[in-house]
Structure formats: C-alpha cells, structure tokens
Design a protein around this motif. Structure first.
Motif, PDB file in Angstrom:
ATOM      1  N   LYS A  34       3.652  -3.045  -0.333  1.00  0.00           N
ATOM      2  CA  LYS A  34       3.303  -1.842  -1.083  1.00  0.00           C
ATOM      3  C   LYS A  34       1.799  -1.605  -1.045  1.00  0.00           C
ATOM      4  CE  LYS A  34       3.590   0.272  -5.639  1.00  0.00           C
ATOM      5  NZ  LYS A  34       3.893   0.078  -7.035  1.00  0.00           N
ATOM      6  N   ALA A  35       1.008  -2.658  -1.263  1.00  0.00           N
ATOM      7  CA  ALA A  35      -0.452  -2.533  -1.234  1.00  0.00           C
ATOM      8  C   ALA A  35      -0.929  -2.073   0.140  1.00  0.00           C
ATOM      9  CB  ALA A  35      -1.110  -3.856  -1.607  1.00  0.00           C
ATOM     10  N   GLU A  36      -0.365  -2.629   1.202  1.00  0.00           N
ATOM     11  CA  GLU A  36      -0.751  -2.217   2.555  1.00  0.00           C
ATOM     12  C   GLU A  36      -0.418  -0.753   2.799  1.00  0.00           C
ATOM     13  OE1 GLU A  36       0.958  -4.878   5.433  1.00  0.00           O
ATOM     14  OE2 GLU A  36      -0.441  -6.482   4.929  1.00  0.00           O
ATOM     15  N   ARG A  37       0.787  -0.328   2.412  1.00  0.00           N
ATOM     16  CA  ARG A  37       1.181   1.081   2.584  1.00  0.00           C
ATOM     17  C   ARG A  37       0.235   2.006   1.820  1.00  0.00           C
ATOM     18  NH1 ARG A  37       6.296  -0.882   1.833  1.00  0.00           N
ATOM     19  NH2 ARG A  37       6.331  -0.174  -0.330  1.00  0.00           N
ATOM     20  N   GLU A  38      -0.065   1.652   0.576  1.00  0.00           N
ATOM     21  CA  GLU A  38      -0.952   2.487  -0.234  1.00  0.00           C
ATOM     22  C   GLU A  38      -2.360   2.526   0.355  1.00  0.00           C
ATOM     23  OE1 GLU A  38      -0.551   0.860  -4.168  1.00  0.00           O
ATOM     24  OE2 GLU A  38       1.413   1.820  -4.464  1.00  0.00           O
ATOM     25  N   ASN A  39      -2.881   1.379   0.790  1.00  0.00           N
ATOM     26  CA  ASN A  39      -4.210   1.349   1.404  1.00  0.00           C
ATOM     27  C   ASN A  39      -4.248   2.206   2.660  1.00  0.00           C
ATOM     28  OD1 ASN A  39      -5.123  -0.358  -0.598  1.00  0.00           O
ATOM     29  ND2 ASN A  39      -5.101  -2.198   0.667  1.00  0.00           N
ATOM     30  N   LYS A  40      -3.231   2.094   3.522  1.00  0.00           N
ATOM     31  CA  LYS A  40      -3.178   2.896   4.747  1.00  0.00           C
ATOM     32  C   LYS A  40      -3.159   4.382   4.423  1.00  0.00           C
ATOM     33  CE  LYS A  40      -0.655  -0.329   7.678  1.00  0.00           C
ATOM     34  NZ  LYS A  40       0.621  -0.568   8.383  1.00  0.00           N
ATOM     35  N   ALA A  41      -2.385   4.765   3.414  1.00  0.00           N
ATOM     36  CA  ALA A  41      -2.284   6.180   3.041  1.00  0.00           C
ATOM     37  C   ALA A  41      -3.631   6.721   2.574  1.00  0.00           C
ATOM     38  CB  ALA A  41      -1.228   6.368   1.958  1.00  0.00           C
ATOM     39  N   VAL A  42      -4.330   5.967   1.746  1.00  0.00           N
ATOM     40  CA  VAL A  42      -5.637   6.410   1.255  1.00  0.00           C
ATOM     41  C   VAL A  42      -6.628   6.460   2.409  1.00  0.00           C
ATOM     42  CG1 VAL A  42      -7.603   5.809  -0.218  1.00  0.00           C
ATOM     43  CG2 VAL A  42      -5.282   5.636  -1.113  1.00  0.00           C
ATOM     44  N   ILE A  43      -6.671   5.415   3.220  1.00  0.00           N
ATOM     45  CA  ILE A  43      -7.629   5.359   4.328  1.00  0.00           C
ATOM     46  C   ILE A  43      -7.389   6.484   5.326  1.00  0.00           C
ATOM     47  CG2 ILE A  43      -8.359   3.965   6.327  1.00  0.00           C
ATOM     48  CD1 ILE A  43      -7.998   1.482   4.457  1.00  0.00           C
ATOM     49  N   SER A  44      -6.135   6.818   5.581  1.00  0.00           N
ATOM     50  CA  SER A  44      -5.847   7.885   6.543  1.00  0.00           C
ATOM     51  C   SER A  44      -6.302   9.258   6.039  1.00  0.00           C
ATOM     52  CB  SER A  44      -4.357   7.920   6.885  1.00  0.00           C
ATOM     53  OG  SER A  44      -3.606   8.394   5.785  1.00  0.00           O
ATOM     54  N   SER A  45      -6.562   9.385   4.742  1.00  0.00           N
ATOM     55  CA  SER A  45      -7.000  10.673   4.198  1.00  0.00           C
ATOM     56  C   SER A  45      -8.503  10.717   3.904  1.00  0.00           C
ATOM     57  CB  SER A  45      -6.219  10.988   2.917  1.00  0.00           C
ATOM     58  OG  SER A  45      -6.595  10.105   1.875  1.00  0.00           O
ATOM     59  N   LEU A  46      -9.248   9.677   4.299  1.00  0.00           N
ATOM     60  CA  LEU A  46     -10.678   9.624   4.004  1.00  0.00           C
ATOM     61  C   LEU A  46     -11.465  10.685   4.769  1.00  0.00           C
ATOM     62  CD1 LEU A  46     -11.366   5.778   3.987  1.00  0.00           C
ATOM     63  CD2 LEU A  46     -11.124   7.317   2.020  1.00  0.00           C
ATOM     64  N   VAL A  75     -26.560  -0.917   4.144  1.00  0.00           N
ATOM     65  CA  VAL A  75     -25.252  -0.828   4.785  1.00  0.00           C
ATOM     66  C   VAL A  75     -24.299  -1.763   4.054  1.00  0.00           C
ATOM     67  CG1 VAL A  75     -23.945  -1.169   6.930  1.00  0.00           C
ATOM     68  CG2 VAL A  75     -26.293  -0.299   7.014  1.00  0.00           C
ATOM     69  N   ARG A  76     -23.124  -1.252   3.740  1.00  0.00           N
ATOM     70  CA  ARG A  76     -22.100  -2.053   3.080  1.00  0.00           C
ATOM     71  C   ARG A  76     -20.788  -1.818   3.821  1.00  0.00           C
ATOM     72  NH1 ARG A  76     -21.053  -4.338  -2.239  1.00  0.00           N
ATOM     73  NH2 ARG A  76     -23.210  -3.837  -2.629  1.00  0.00           N
ATOM     74  N   VAL A  77     -20.042  -2.909   4.003  1.00  0.00           N
ATOM     75  CA  VAL A  77     -18.731  -2.828   4.643  1.00  0.00           C
ATOM     76  C   VAL A  77     -17.703  -3.402   3.671  1.00  0.00           C
ATOM     77  CG1 VAL A  77     -17.337  -3.445   6.650  1.00  0.00           C
ATOM     78  CG2 VAL A  77     -19.826  -3.191   6.895  1.00  0.00           C
ATOM     79  N   LEU A  78     -16.702  -2.602   3.348  1.00  0.00           N
ATOM     80  CA  LEU A  78     -15.611  -3.039   2.476  1.00  0.00           C
ATOM     81  C   LEU A  78     -14.363  -3.191   3.335  1.00  0.00           C
ATOM     82  CD1 LEU A  78     -16.137  -0.617  -0.556  1.00  0.00           C
ATOM     83  CD2 LEU A  78     -17.161  -2.869  -0.153  1.00  0.00           C
ATOM     84  N   PHE A  79     -13.629  -4.271   3.122  1.00  0.00           N
ATOM     85  CA  PHE A  79     -12.429  -4.560   3.898  1.00  0.00           C
ATOM     86  C   PHE A  79     -11.202  -4.475   2.992  1.00  0.00           C
ATOM     87  CE2 PHE A  79     -15.907  -6.631   6.005  1.00  0.00           C
ATOM     88  CZ  PHE A  79     -15.642  -6.531   7.355  1.00  0.00           C
ATOM     89  N   TYR A  80     -10.236  -3.636   3.383  1.00  0.00           N
ATOM     90  CA  TYR A  80      -8.988  -3.488   2.627  1.00  0.00           C
ATOM     91  C   TYR A  80      -7.819  -3.865   3.516  1.00  0.00           C
ATOM     92  CZ  TYR A  80     -11.620  -1.107  -0.972  1.00  0.00           C
ATOM     93  OH  TYR A  80     -12.510  -0.821  -1.973  1.00  0.00           O
ATOM     94  N   ARG A  81      -6.922  -4.661   2.966  1.00  0.00           N
ATOM     95  CA  ARG A  81      -5.758  -5.144   3.712  1.00  0.00           C
ATOM     96  C   ARG A  81      -4.842  -3.982   4.099  1.00  0.00           C
ATOM     97  NH1 ARG A  81      -2.195 -10.434   2.825  1.00  0.00           N
ATOM     98  NH2 ARG A  81      -0.561  -9.902   4.279  1.00  0.00           N
TER      99      ARG A  81
END
Length: 120
Positions: A34-46, A75-81
């Motif tokens: 669920k977390a991966e699906r939600e992260n992908k959905a948010v990232i795809s709309s950035l 510079v900052r890099v954030l990593f989301y699963r």
C-alpha cells in the motif's frame, strides 16, 4: 452428547475460528504494498519547482535522505520506497525513488536526476 458438552464444543470452535481470522487480518505485506502504491501515485503527479515542504506533507518522512552544498545551493535528496527488490523486511535505497531538491525546490526525481546531481 450432553447439551453442556455440545455448547462448549460450539463455543470453543467459534473462538478458534475467530483467532484464525484475526491472525490473517494482520498481513504486513499489504502495508508495504500500500505504501509503495501511494508513493508511486504521488511521485507520478509531481511538478518541478514544488516546495520540499509540500512534498513532505504528501509523502511523509522519507526512508533515506542526503544533503550537501553545491556552490551557492543547498541540495537535498529524499528517498521514498516505491519498488521491493528482496523479501528481507529491510528497505534499501535501490527500492526507493530519489527526489532531488535545490534550495528547497524540486528539480527532478528518479535515477537520472539523482546521478546528475550527486556531489563529487
């Protein structure tokens, strides 16, 4: 069979069934999926230039983060699963999508954005 024994057998059977149902409901795999699906959905709309604070409010705390100064920029890099690689229960950077920020604004995400903005 005595009525009392029959009632006890029914009650015991019901309790065992409830225990089995409860254990099946706690599937931890569904949590990370669920977390991966939600992260992908948010990232795809950035959108480029989105403020880091806005993205953090949508995605929460990152799994990993890096930061450094590059000339006059922070510079900052954030990593989301976003994709599981191994069934080991440990999140690694290769299972995450990097989001790259310069002075608090999103400048890109994904492997290409990360590799082109690494501090050397």
């Amino acid at each position: 069979m005595k009525p009392t024994s029959l009632i006890l057998a029914i009650v015991a059977s019901s309790l065992l069934s409830a225990c089995i149902y409860i254990n099946k409901g706690g599937d931890s795999n569904s949590d990370w999926e669920k977390a991966e699906r939600e992260n992908k959905a948010v990232i795809s709309s950035l959108q480029i230039d989105t403020a880091e604070a806005d993205i953090r409010s949508r995605l929460g705390e990152p799994d990993f983060s890096e930061g450094y100064s590059d000339k006059d920029a922070a510079v900052r890099v954030l990593f989301y699963r976003t994709q599981r690689q191994k069934e080991d229960g440990i999140t690694t950077k290769d299972e995450c999508t990097p989001l790259v920020f310069r002075n608090g604004k999103l400048i890109g995400w994904g492997a290409k954005a990360y590799s082109s903005n690494q501090h050397h």
